[in-house]
Design an enzyme around this catalytic site. Structure first.
Site, PDB file in Angstrom:
ATOM      1  NE  ARG A  43      -3.872  -1.853   0.676  1.00 10.81           N
ATOM      2  CZ  ARG A  43      -5.224  -2.022   1.496  1.00 10.81           C
ATOM      3  NH1 ARG A  43      -5.144  -1.104   2.758  1.00 10.81           N
ATOM      4  NH2 ARG A  43      -6.118  -2.708   1.649  1.00 10.81           N
ATOM      5  CG  ASP A  62     -13.698   9.385   6.862  1.00  5.47           C
ATOM      6  OD1 ASP A  62     -14.474   8.136   7.029  1.00  5.47           O
ATOM      7  OD2 ASP A  62     -13.047   9.659   6.927  1.00  5.47           O
TER       8      ASP A  62
END
Ligand SMILES: C[S@@+](CC[C@H](N)C(=O)[O-])C[C@H]1O[C@@H](n2cnc3c(N)ncnc32)[C@H](O)[C@@H]1O
Length: 289
Positions: free
Chosen positions: A46, A151
Site C-alpha cells: 500500500r 471522517d
C-alpha cells in the site's frame, strides 16, 4: 535431476522490521490504528505507491517525511493507504430497520433529534440515515433534526458533501427513495445527485476519532461502523466509552458486522440487537469527553 533455483523476492524499496515497527507506532499514536506484524507485506504494497509518488527510495526517509509538521497531507495519505473507504447505501440494512422501527418511534414526541455517522467515508451512511428519517417522520421538516457526519480523510468528506454518486451505487437505494431523493446529474453523465432537502439535514466535517471531539452531544444514535476494526483494543475500548458518554439515555450505538463493544463501556451499554447497543437509563460514571 535438476533443482529449481532459489527464488529471491525483489523489493523495490528497503523495508526493514524496524521501519515497520516505527510506522506501526506512528499509526497507533496518531490514528489509533493497529498494525500487526502479519500486515507487513500489505503495508509495504500500500505504501510503495506513496514512496513512488514522493520520489523517495527508502522507507526510513518516508518516515522522516511524516515527522515534518508541514506534511499533514502526507499523514492523511498514509491513513487513506492503510484503511479502506468502502461503503454503500443501506449497508447492513438491519441497522436502518432498527432505526425506523424501534429508535424513531421512541423519539416520536421529541422535536430535537441528533444522529452521528462517525467514520462516514463518502457519505452513503449519512444519506441513508437522512432518507430513513424523511421516510419515517412525515413532519421531519418542522423538527430540529441534525445529522453529523465525520471522517478523518478530507478527500472522502469532500466527496460526501458533493453527494454525487455513480448510477450503480444509487441502485442500492430502494426504488422509491431513489425516485424521491436523487436526480440525474445535469453535468456528469452516469452520475446521480442527492436532493438538496436530504443534504440540508447533514453537516459533514473532518474529525480524527482518536482526538478530542469539539462537541458534546447528546446524540440519540451513533453509527460507527467498520471503523474501529482498524484500531487496537485499547483504542476501541476508549472509543466505545466515549460514545457511551455522548449518547443520551436510551440512545443507540450501531457498529460494524465484525466489531463488538468490550471493556468498561459495557457498564453503560446493553445489547439491543445484532451489533446494536443501547445506553442504559441513568448510567453513572460515564464521562462525556
Ligand atoms: C470502511 S469505511 C466505513 C464507512 C461507513 N461507516 C460504512 O460502514 O459503510 C472506514 C472509514 O473510517 C475512516 N477512519 C479510519 N480511521 C479513522 C479515525 N481515526 N478517525 C476517523 N475516521 C477514521 C476512514 O477514513 C474510512 O472512511
Amino acid at each position: 535431476m535438476t533443482t529449481a533455483p532459489a527464488v529471491t523476492t525483489h523489493q523495490e524499496f528497503s523495508f526493514t522490521d524496524e521501519d515497520f515497527r516505527a510506522l506501526a507506532q506512528l499509526a497507533r499514536a496518531q490514528f489509533g490504528l493497529s498494525l500487526a506484524e502479519s500486515k507487513k507485506p500489505l503495508v509495504y504494497s500500500r505504501l510503495a505507491r506513496r514512496l513512488r509518488a514522493r520520489n523517495i527510495c527508502r522507507f526510513d526517509d518516508y518516515m522522516s517525511l511524516l515527522d515534518i509538521p508541514d506534511e499533514q497531507d502526507e499523514r492523511l495519505q498514509l491513513i487513506s493507504a492503510l484503511t479502506t473507504n468502502v461503503t454503500s447505501f443501506f449497508r447492513e440494512k438491519h441497522h436502518f430497520q432498527t432505526l425506523r422501527e424501534i429508535v424513531l418511534p421512541r423519539l416520536a414526541s421529541r422535536r430535537r433529534l441528533r444522529i452521528w455517522s462517525a467514520g462516514c467515508s463518502t457519505g452513503q451512511e449519512a444519506y441513508s440515515i437522512a432518507m430513513t428519517l424523511l421516510e419515517a417522520l412525515p413532519d421531519a421538516g418542522s423538527r430540529d433534526i441534525r445529522i453529523l457526519a465525520t471522517d478523518i480523510d478530507p478527500a472522502v468528506v469532500e466527496r460526501a458533501k458533493v453527494g454525487s454518486y455513480a448510477v450503480e451505487d444509487i441502485e442500492n437505494l430502494p426504488a422509491e427513495m431513489r425516485r424521491a431523493w436523487t436526480r440525474a446529474s445535469p453535468e456528469t453523465a452516469g452520475k446521480s445527485e442527492i436532493a438538496a432537502e436530504v443534504k440540508r439535514m447533514i453537516s459533514f466535517g473532518e474529525l480524527n476519532l482518536v482526538d478530542p471531539w469539539p462537541f458534546h452531544g447528546p446524540f440519540d444514535a451513533i453509527f460507527c461502523r467498520n471503523v474501529a476494526i482498524y484500531f487496537d483494543q485499547e483504542t476501541q475500548q476508549r472509543l466505545w466509552q466515549r460514545f457511551a458518554g455522548m449518547l443520551d439515555d436510551g440512545g443507540y450505538l450501531f457498529i460494524g458486522h465484525s466489531e463488538r463493544v468490550s471493556g468498561p463501556a459495557l457498564q453503560a451499554l446493553e445489547t439491543a440487537g445484532v451489533t446494536t447497543y443501547r445506553k442504559k437509563q441513568d448510567t453513572l460514571g460515564v464521562t462525556r469527553t
